[in-house]
Design a protein around this motif. Structure first.
Motif, PDB file in Angstrom:
ATOM      1  N   HIS A 174       0.899  -1.015   0.002  1.00 45.97           N
ATOM      2  CA  HIS A 174      -0.076   0.007   0.134  1.00 45.97           C
ATOM      3  C   HIS A 174       0.759   1.181   0.157  1.00 45.97           C
ATOM      4  CE1 HIS A 174       1.063   0.019   4.214  1.00 45.97           C
ATOM      5  NE2 HIS A 174       0.031  -1.104   4.373  1.00 45.97           N
ATOM      6  N   ALA A 175       0.422   2.412  -0.076  1.00 42.72           N
ATOM      7  CA  ALA A 175       1.041   3.596  -0.237  1.00 42.72           C
ATOM      8  C   ALA A 175       1.905   3.922   0.866  1.00 42.72           C
ATOM      9  CB  ALA A 175       0.202   4.628  -0.615  1.00 42.72           C
ATOM     10  N   PRO A 229      -3.080  -0.950  -7.904  1.00 45.61           N
ATOM     11  CA  PRO A 229      -3.523   0.051  -8.713  1.00 45.61           C
ATOM     12  C   PRO A 229      -2.268   0.583  -9.676  1.00 45.61           C
ATOM     13  CG  PRO A 229      -4.238   0.133  -6.421  1.00 45.61           C
ATOM     14  CD  PRO A 229      -3.326  -0.975  -6.540  1.00 45.61           C
ATOM     15  N   ARG A 230      -2.534   1.487 -10.671  1.00 46.65           N
ATOM     16  CA  ARG A 230      -1.517   1.739 -11.626  1.00 46.65           C
ATOM     17  C   ARG A 230      -0.629   2.740 -10.732  1.00 46.65           C
ATOM     18  NH1 ARG A 230      -2.642   3.235 -17.384  1.00 46.65           N
ATOM     19  NH2 ARG A 230      -3.724   1.570 -17.224  1.00 46.65           N
ATOM     20  N   GLN A 231      -0.987   3.599  -9.924  1.00 47.82           N
ATOM     21  CA  GLN A 231       0.002   4.469  -9.103  1.00 47.82           C
ATOM     22  C   GLN A 231       0.761   3.724  -8.173  1.00 47.82           C
ATOM     23  OE1 GLN A 231      -3.357   4.415  -9.181  1.00 47.82           O
ATOM     24  NE2 GLN A 231      -4.126   6.458  -8.852  1.00 47.82           N
ATOM     25  N   LEU A 232       0.529   2.799  -7.672  1.00 48.76           N
ATOM     26  CA  LEU A 232       1.120   1.930  -6.741  1.00 48.76           C
ATOM     27  C   LEU A 232       2.336   1.060  -7.691  1.00 48.76           C
ATOM     28  CD1 LEU A 232      -1.135   0.861  -3.793  1.00 48.76           C
ATOM     29  CD2 LEU A 232       0.412   2.717  -4.069  1.00 48.76           C
ATOM     30  N   HIS A 235       3.713   1.799 -10.477  1.00 47.56           N
ATOM     31  CA  HIS A 235       4.654   2.718 -10.785  1.00 47.56           C
ATOM     32  C   HIS A 235       5.689   2.994  -9.741  1.00 47.56           C
ATOM     33  CE1 HIS A 235       3.043   3.593 -14.752  1.00 47.56           C
ATOM     34  NE2 HIS A 235       2.091   3.949 -14.336  1.00 47.56           N
ATOM     35  N   TYR A 236       5.103   3.236  -8.480  1.00 41.00           N
ATOM     36  CA  TYR A 236       6.015   3.171  -7.378  1.00 41.00           C
ATOM     37  C   TYR A 236       6.831   2.100  -7.119  1.00 41.00           C
ATOM     38  CZ  TYR A 236       6.619   5.667  -2.703  1.00 41.00           C
ATOM     39  OH  TYR A 236       7.263   6.262  -1.801  1.00 41.00           O
TER      40      TYR A 236
END
Length: 181
Positions: free
Chosen positions: A90-91, A129-132, A134-135
């Motif tokens: 998770h973020a 999710p896409r944002q994670l 990329h991270y």
């Protein structure tokens, strides 16, 4: 968190932190105890699992793959100096890994520790999710990353089965006697 006057990750140093006896230009740096040069390790105990935040699953990982469960502490001198940093996907977990990697990048980790890899444990079943995602790719550009998928049986404390097939590389790295299914 402050540890010996340096900013660190969400990891605590064990034991007292030595402080200089005097302040000023001639104050000596505190002596750092030497890590034992030869730690008796077996393949199942050659790594120290270090959580970068609470709830990462290091206890489960150490039970399944072997190694020393250090929780959120740096390894003690008698623990293996080779570290596997662990976070959830998770973020907040990915941000915690980034902070811990910065500690090593800046040379602020305790002397004698070797960062071998990062282990990312799924925080939920399914794709990131896409944002994670990329991270995660950014982290993978800096260090070897091993991914552990969501394992429903581990959630209820059943560690009797073989590790997931997706963790075969992690099992080889740790010398696990379990063979991923």
């Amino acid at each position: 968190m402050q540890a010996g006057g340096r900013q660190g990750p969400e990891i605590w140093l064990r034991g007292p932190v030595p402080l200089p006896l005097a302040n000023g230009p001639h104050a000596e740096a505190p002596e750092t105890p030497e890590r034992p040069s030869s730690i008796a390790t077996t393949p199942r105990r050659r790594f120290s699992w270090v959580a970068t935040h609470g709830g990462t699953g290091v206890t489960t990982l150490a039970s399944v793959y072997g190694g020393q469960d250090c929780g959120r502490d740096w390894p003690a001198p008698e623990d293996p100096p080779s570290i596997l940093l662990v976070a959830r996907t998770h973020a907040a977990g990915l941000a915690a890994i980034s902070r811990a990697l910065d500690v090593f990048r800046r040379g602020e980790a305790p002397p004698g520790l070797d960062l071998d890899a990062v282990v990312l444990v799924a925080d939920a079943p399914g794709r990131l999710p896409r944002q994670l995602a990329h991270y995660v790719k950014a982290i993978e550009s800096m260090i070897d990353v091993y991914r552990v998928p969501w394992v429903p049986s581990w959630r209820i404390g059943d560690l009797t089965g073989d590790p997931p097939r997706e963790t075969e590389a992690l099992a080889r790295l740790t010398g696990s006697t379990h063979h991923p299914r």
